[in-house]
Design a protein around this motif. Structure first.
Motif, mmCIF file in Angstrom:
data_model
loop_
_atom_site.group_PDB
_atom_site.id
_atom_site.type_symbol
_atom_site.label_atom_id
_atom_site.label_comp_id
_atom_site.label_asym_id
_atom_site.label_seq_id
_atom_site.Cartn_x
_atom_site.Cartn_y
_atom_site.Cartn_z
ATOM 1 N N GLN A 154 -11.979 -6.449 6.691
ATOM 2 C CA GLN A 154 -11.609 -6.874 5.342
ATOM 3 C C GLN A 154 -11.528 -5.678 4.397
ATOM 4 O O GLN A 154 -10.620 -5.584 3.562
ATOM 5 C CB GLN A 154 -12.635 -7.881 4.820
ATOM 6 C CG GLN A 154 -12.210 -8.565 3.521
ATOM 7 C CD GLN A 154 -13.196 -9.637 3.095
ATOM 8 O OE1 GLN A 154 -14.285 -9.774 3.662
ATOM 9 N NE2 GLN A 154 -12.824 -10.412 2.089
ATOM 10 N N TYR A 155 -12.482 -4.753 4.540
ATOM 11 C CA TYR A 155 -12.452 -3.537 3.729
ATOM 12 C C TYR A 155 -11.187 -2.727 4.021
ATOM 13 O O TYR A 155 -10.558 -2.168 3.118
ATOM 14 C CB TYR A 155 -13.688 -2.679 4.000
ATOM 15 C CG TYR A 155 -14.948 -3.171 3.329
ATOM 16 C CD1 TYR A 155 -14.905 -3.733 2.056
ATOM 17 C CD2 TYR A 155 -16.186 -3.067 3.956
ATOM 18 C CE1 TYR A 155 -16.057 -4.191 1.431
ATOM 19 C CE2 TYR A 155 -17.351 -3.521 3.339
ATOM 20 C CZ TYR A 155 -17.276 -4.086 2.074
ATOM 21 O OH TYR A 155 -18.417 -4.538 1.461
ATOM 22 N N LEU A 156 -10.834 -2.658 5.295
ATOM 23 C CA LEU A 156 -9.639 -1.914 5.685
ATOM 24 C C LEU A 156 -8.395 -2.534 5.060
ATOM 25 O O LEU A 156 -7.517 -1.819 4.556
ATOM 26 C CB LEU A 156 -9.507 -1.887 7.209
ATOM 27 C CG LEU A 156 -8.216 -1.251 7.759
ATOM 28 C CD1 LEU A 156 -8.096 0.197 7.306
ATOM 29 C CD2 LEU A 156 -8.179 -1.344 9.283
ATOM 30 N N GLU A 157 -8.327 -3.842 5.089
ATOM 31 C CA GLU A 157 -7.174 -4.532 4.500
ATOM 32 C C GLU A 157 -7.048 -4.204 3.009
ATOM 33 O O GLU A 157 -5.954 -3.946 2.500
ATOM 34 C CB GLU A 157 -7.328 -6.039 4.697
ATOM 35 C CG GLU A 157 -6.156 -6.851 4.161
ATOM 36 C CD GLU A 157 -6.348 -8.343 4.359
ATOM 37 O OE1 GLU A 157 -5.595 -9.126 3.734
ATOM 38 O OE2 GLU A 157 -7.243 -8.740 5.132
ATOM 39 N N THR A 158 -8.194 -4.201 2.325
ATOM 40 C CA THR A 158 -8.193 -3.871 0.894
ATOM 41 C C THR A 158 -7.764 -2.429 0.671
ATOM 42 O O THR A 158 -6.960 -2.132 -0.224
ATOM 43 C CB THR A 158 -9.597 -4.090 0.298
ATOM 44 O OG1 THR A 158 -9.965 -5.459 0.452
ATOM 45 C CG2 THR A 158 -9.627 -3.714 -1.181
ATOM 46 N N MET A 159 -8.298 -1.532 1.486
ATOM 47 C CA MET A 159 -7.979 -0.119 1.329
ATOM 48 C C MET A 159 -6.490 0.141 1.532
ATOM 49 O O MET A 159 -5.859 0.871 0.762
ATOM 50 C CB MET A 159 -8.783 0.718 2.320
ATOM 51 C CG MET A 159 -8.640 2.217 2.089
ATOM 52 S SD MET A 159 -9.180 3.202 3.495
ATOM 53 C CE MET A 159 -7.808 2.951 4.609
ATOM 54 N N VAL A 160 -5.921 -0.466 2.555
ATOM 55 C CA VAL A 160 -4.494 -0.273 2.842
ATOM 56 C C VAL A 160 -3.643 -0.802 1.689
ATOM 57 O O VAL A 160 -2.651 -0.179 1.290
ATOM 58 C CB VAL A 160 -4.117 -0.962 4.171
ATOM 59 C CG1 VAL A 160 -2.603 -0.967 4.364
ATOM 60 C CG2 VAL A 160 -4.793 -0.256 5.339
ATOM 61 N N ARG A 161 -4.041 -1.930 1.134
ATOM 62 C CA ARG A 161 -3.302 -2.496 -0.009
ATOM 63 C C ARG A 161 -3.353 -1.561 -1.214
ATOM 64 O O ARG A 161 -2.335 -1.296 -1.861
ATOM 65 C CB ARG A 161 -3.885 -3.862 -0.378
ATOM 66 C CG ARG A 161 -3.296 -4.462 -1.660
ATOM 67 C CD ARG A 161 -3.859 -5.842 -1.932
ATOM 68 N NE ARG A 161 -5.310 -5.859 -1.999
ATOM 69 C CZ ARG A 161 -6.007 -5.477 -3.074
ATOM 70 N NH1 ARG A 161 -5.375 -5.037 -4.162
ATOM 71 N NH2 ARG A 161 -7.331 -5.530 -3.067
#
Length: 218
Positions: A154-161
């Motif tokens: 979930q953190y990765l998804e936020t970071m990529v966004r």
């Protein structure tokens, strides 16, 4: 007719002549545009009126920007056309005194672009490039140990966004994007690209990421 009445008539006539219709919305001395409350290039919206702020010293601006492009030791014949180009652009786009002061403090081209973006149309990031950058970073990060954890995912998804938004909205330099796209290893291999980030852009990206993570943790 009494003297007082005559004076009043003269003043009234003078005011009516000087108080003609305003220009079109967004133009100088016209109303600010409805909706975005903005004016045409080079104008400021003050009290719903578009006005032209004091102009920058375009000679000084052009010398500063030429130094960012060429360094301080370029030969006069190499420097002269670059100075002339920036001086003409400064005058054409109505760079303000405030923007000029900001440009004078800039130590790299990206930071200068934040002062007066219209001087650097070539720095506008392409959404397609930024999409590729986001995908590349996501792929590299997924190779890190522990990314199978749902919370980390979930953190990765936020970071990529956030990275994708920053790339477009903050107009990442081509050197940064090219560096990331050229890396073939994982996240560690991309550390070399940190050197390509202007310090001000690094700070802005870090602030974006911290804000997004705080929102996610609520």
């Amino acid at each position: 007719m009494g003297r007082f009445a005559l004076v009043v008539m003269v003043l009234a006539f003078g005011c009516s002549k000087g108080g003609g219709a305003r220009g079109a919305a967004g133009t100088e001395r016209g109303d600010c545009r409805t909706g975005d409350n903005k004016c045409d290039q080079g104008l400021l919206c003050l009290s719903n009126l578009c006005v032209r702020p004091p102009a920058a010293d375009c000679k000084m601006v052009s010398e500063t920007l030429a130094s960012l492009d060429l360094g301080n030791y370029a030969e006069p014949e190499e420097r002269a056309p670059v100075v002339a180009k920036y001086k003409a652009s400064c005058e054409k786009t109505y760079v303000s005194k405030e923007e000029g002061e900001c440009l004078d403090k800039a130590r790299d081209k990206w930071t200068a672009g934040q002062c007066a973006p219209r001087l650097f149309p070539e720095m506008t990031a392409k959404g397609t490039d930024c999409k590729q950058v986001s995908t590349k970073i996501e792929s590299a990060m997924k190779q890190m140990q522990g990314m199978e954890n749902p919370q980390m995912a979930q953190y990765l998804e936020t970071m990529v966004r956030v990275v994708g938004q920053s790339c477009v909205e903050d107009a990442w330099p081509d050197t940064v994007k090219q560096c990331i796209l050229m890396q073939s290893g994982g996240a560690d291999a991309m550390q070399v690209c940190n050197q390509q980030f202007p310090p001000a852009l690094q700070s802005k990206l870090q602030e974006r990421l911290q804000t997004a993570m705080r929102e996610q943790m609520k």
